[in-house]
Write a protein that holds these residues in place. Structure first.
Motif, mmCIF file in Angstrom:
data_model
loop_
_atom_site.group_PDB
_atom_site.id
_atom_site.type_symbol
_atom_site.label_atom_id
_atom_site.label_comp_id
_atom_site.label_asym_id
_atom_site.label_seq_id
_atom_site.Cartn_x
_atom_site.Cartn_y
_atom_site.Cartn_z
ATOM 1 N N ILE A 193 1.989 -2.330 -0.995
ATOM 2 C CA ILE A 193 2.713 -1.313 -0.229
ATOM 3 C C ILE A 193 2.121 0.051 -0.591
ATOM 4 O O ILE A 193 1.826 0.309 -1.755
ATOM 5 C CB ILE A 193 4.226 -1.416 -0.540
ATOM 6 C CG1 ILE A 193 5.048 -0.677 0.485
ATOM 7 C CG2 ILE A 193 4.581 -0.967 -1.922
ATOM 8 C CD1 ILE A 193 5.575 -1.596 1.513
ATOM 9 N N ASN A 194 1.920 0.885 0.425
ATOM 10 C CA ASN A 194 1.244 2.167 0.200
ATOM 11 C C ASN A 194 1.680 3.150 1.287
ATOM 12 O O ASN A 194 1.740 2.777 2.457
ATOM 13 C CB ASN A 194 -0.285 1.921 0.270
ATOM 14 C CG ASN A 194 -1.101 3.117 -0.192
ATOM 15 O OD1 ASN A 194 -0.609 4.245 -0.230
ATOM 16 N ND2 ASN A 194 -2.341 2.876 -0.529
ATOM 17 N N GLN A 202 -5.519 4.550 3.932
ATOM 18 C CA GLN A 202 -5.837 3.636 2.835
ATOM 19 C C GLN A 202 -5.403 2.213 3.176
ATOM 20 O O GLN A 202 -6.117 1.246 2.883
ATOM 21 C CB GLN A 202 -5.149 4.099 1.538
ATOM 22 C CG GLN A 202 -5.694 5.413 1.003
ATOM 23 C CD GLN A 202 -5.064 5.820 -0.327
ATOM 24 O OE1 GLN A 202 -4.088 5.227 -0.782
ATOM 25 N NE2 GLN A 202 -5.617 6.844 -0.943
ATOM 26 N N SER A 252 0.250 5.231 -9.892
ATOM 27 C CA SER A 252 0.849 5.644 -8.620
ATOM 28 C C SER A 252 2.298 6.109 -8.770
ATOM 29 O O SER A 252 2.761 6.938 -7.983
ATOM 30 C CB SER A 252 0.779 4.488 -7.605
ATOM 31 O OG SER A 252 1.212 3.276 -8.188
ATOM 32 N N HIS A 275 3.805 9.646 -8.353
ATOM 33 C CA HIS A 275 3.982 10.237 -7.019
ATOM 34 C C HIS A 275 5.293 9.816 -6.349
ATOM 35 O O HIS A 275 5.704 10.463 -5.386
ATOM 36 C CB HIS A 275 2.874 9.769 -6.076
ATOM 37 C CG HIS A 275 1.494 10.172 -6.459
ATOM 38 N ND1 HIS A 275 1.113 11.477 -6.613
ATOM 39 C CD2 HIS A 275 0.374 9.437 -6.687
ATOM 40 C CE1 HIS A 275 -0.178 11.521 -6.924
ATOM 41 N NE2 HIS A 275 -0.644 10.292 -6.977
ATOM 42 N N PHE A 276 5.880 8.714 -6.782
ATOM 43 C CA PHE A 276 6.987 8.141 -6.008
ATOM 44 C C PHE A 276 8.184 9.087 -6.004
ATOM 45 O O PHE A 276 8.570 9.653 -7.021
ATOM 46 C CB PHE A 276 7.431 6.790 -6.600
ATOM 47 C CG PHE A 276 6.376 5.713 -6.619
ATOM 48 C CD1 PHE A 276 5.213 5.833 -5.859
ATOM 49 C CD2 PHE A 276 6.539 4.574 -7.395
ATOM 50 C CE1 PHE A 276 4.231 4.838 -5.878
ATOM 51 C CE2 PHE A 276 5.576 3.582 -7.424
ATOM 52 C CZ PHE A 276 4.420 3.713 -6.670
HETATM 53 C C1 LIG Z 1 -3.994 7.733 -7.955
HETATM 54 S S1 LIG Z 1 -3.878 6.689 -6.535
HETATM 55 C C2 LIG Z 1 -4.151 5.117 -7.323
HETATM 56 C C3 LIG Z 1 -4.690 4.102 -6.368
HETATM 57 C C4 LIG Z 1 -5.077 2.762 -6.971
HETATM 58 N N1 LIG Z 1 -3.990 2.202 -7.723
HETATM 59 C C5 LIG Z 1 -6.330 2.852 -7.798
HETATM 60 O O1 LIG Z 1 -6.236 2.687 -9.013
HETATM 61 O O2 LIG Z 1 -7.409 3.050 -7.228
HETATM 62 C C6 LIG Z 1 -2.124 6.673 -6.144
HETATM 63 C C7 LIG Z 1 -1.739 5.780 -4.976
HETATM 64 O O3 LIG Z 1 -0.311 5.781 -4.829
HETATM 65 C C8 LIG Z 1 -0.005 5.760 -3.444
HETATM 66 N N2 LIG Z 1 1.404 6.209 -3.268
HETATM 67 C C9 LIG Z 1 1.901 7.443 -3.494
HETATM 68 N N3 LIG Z 1 3.229 7.478 -3.240
HETATM 69 C C10 LIG Z 1 3.584 6.225 -2.864
HETATM 70 C C11 LIG Z 1 4.822 5.607 -2.499
HETATM 71 N N4 LIG Z 1 5.985 6.292 -2.464
HETATM 72 N N5 LIG Z 1 4.809 4.303 -2.196
HETATM 73 C C12 LIG Z 1 3.663 3.581 -2.226
HETATM 74 N N6 LIG Z 1 2.474 4.111 -2.569
HETATM 75 C C13 LIG Z 1 2.421 5.414 -2.884
HETATM 76 C C14 LIG Z 1 -1.057 6.650 -2.837
HETATM 77 O O4 LIG Z 1 -1.179 6.481 -1.451
HETATM 78 C C15 LIG Z 1 -2.289 6.172 -3.618
HETATM 79 O O5 LIG Z 1 -2.828 5.051 -3.000
#
Ligand SMILES: C[S@@+](CC[C@H](N)C(=O)[O-])C[C@H]1O[C@@H](n2cnc3c(N)ncnc32)[C@H](O)[C@@H]1O
Length: 322
Positions: free
Chosen positions: A123-124, A129, A171, A174-175
């Motif tokens: 889920i993203n 992406q 990730s 950011h949530f």
């Molecule tokens: C720093 S990146 C890390 C991506 C991946 N895990 C990696 O190591 O390459 C943070 C990820 O969190 C996702 N993201 C941010 N807020 C989110 C949310 N509320 N629910 C799901 N994904 C989320 C972003 O779209 C992004 O893909």
């Protein structure tokens, strides 16, 4: 006038802390050439498009002598981060996995191939992406195992007890909010299921005694990377929040020194080499090496993450649903 618009836009973005916007408009994968999100394509499905800081403990670190190979060394450390999470979860063959915030899907390809789970649901919130990661899974023939969709980790479109393991690899900061995610992760895990994360927080509460100017500084920079203020937790608070959500055996192990310094040097190499290659005459290879040397020698207390986000802790986070 243009400058005023630029500043106003930055302030607005910082205030909104919108992760989907951030990863759609501002931040592409951390690879040579530093592409914008709009320049990224699925390619063959195998080119690394990671977006994490890397786990540098057991791999060759970037330095002034090998910095031309940053495009090979950084992804190796980033893949190690995904392995670290899988090992911590004791991810086993046939298990059902949920990956929250999967970036361009690199970790899902790695987990599917190396640990043979029956299913990885992802889920993203960032639509581009989701599209590119899904295409990559199809291109490498793993779309029967990996199913990725758009949505938020704070409101999961899955039933109670569906998963053996829930991952959030760099990730959860950011949530909106991380607390909502913990509640949802607990719900979708089966009894005995494991939650494993790599995430940033504070070692101790260094903000209580700060003046208004410093607090605004931190708030602005965290907003710029889409980290809401509600997620500014100490490591102690982090563990307490997991317990509050119902988790048992919750812990946060510090891996900050195996993450931040290595990433800092790698970023300097990526940025300087990109400039060296793109703008002839702007930066010699000797200057690139000198920048990388200085970055490598930076005091950990003076790194960007500490000064501008106050995230001096980087945790390997684990908890179980009893
Ligand atoms: C720093 S990146 C890390 C991506 C991946 N895990 C990696 O190591 O390459 C943070 C990820 O969190 C996702 N993201 C941010 N807020 C989110 C949310 N509320 N629910 C799901 N994904 C989320 C972003 O779209 C992004 O893909």
């Amino acid at each position: 006038m243009l400058e005023v618009v630029k500043v106003a836009t930055r302030l607005k973005n910082a205030l909104l802390a919108d992760a989907a916007r951030f990863y759609t408009e501002d931040v592409g994968p951390w690879v040579p050439g530093m592409p914008t999100p709009q320049q990224v394509s699925a390619g063959t499905g195998r080119e690394p498009l990671w977006l994490n800081l890397g786990y540098w403990r057991d791999v060759e670190k970037v330095d002034e002598n090998n910095c031309e190979r940053v495009g090979e060394l950084f992804p190796a450390a980033q893949a190690q981060m995904a392995h670290l999470l899988a090992r911590t979860a004791k991810l086993g063959a046939g298990e059902s996995v949920l990956d929250c915030g999967f970036g361009y899907g690199d970790q899902d390809l790695l987990w599917a191939e190396s640990y043979k789970p029956a299913r990885i649901a992802g889920i993203n919130v960032t639509p581009t992406q989701v599209r590119i990661a899904s295409e990559r899974a199809r291109l490498v023939g793993l779309d029967n195992v990996i199913r990725l969709q758009e949505g938020s980790a704070t409101s999961l479109p899955f039933g109670a007890g569906e998963f053996d393991v829930v991952f959030a690899l760099e990730s959860a900061l950011h949530f909106k909010t991380r607390r909502d995610f913990l509640r949802e992760a607990f719900r979708v895990l089966r009894p005995g299921g494991r939650l494993v994360m790599a995430d940033m927080c504070m070692k101790t509460d260094r903000e209580a005694g700060l003046g208004l100017r410093q607090r605004l500084h931190l708030r602005y920079w965290r907003g710029r990377i889409a980290m809401p203020e509600s997620n500014v937790w100490t490591s102690q608070r982090y563990v307490a929040e997991m317990q509050r959500a119902g988790f048992k055996n919750a812990r946060l192990d510090s891996i900050a020194l195996d993450v931040y310094p290595g990433a800092n040097t790698a970023f300097m190499a990526l940025h300087s080499l990109t400039r060296h290659q793109r703008e002839p005459g702007a930066m010699s290879l000797e200057q690139v090496r000198e920048n990388v040397r200085k970055a490598r020698e930076t005091d950990p207390g003076q790194l960007f993450w500490h000064l501008h986000y106050n995230t001096d802790e980087y945790g390997l986070v684990y908890a179980e649903k009893a």
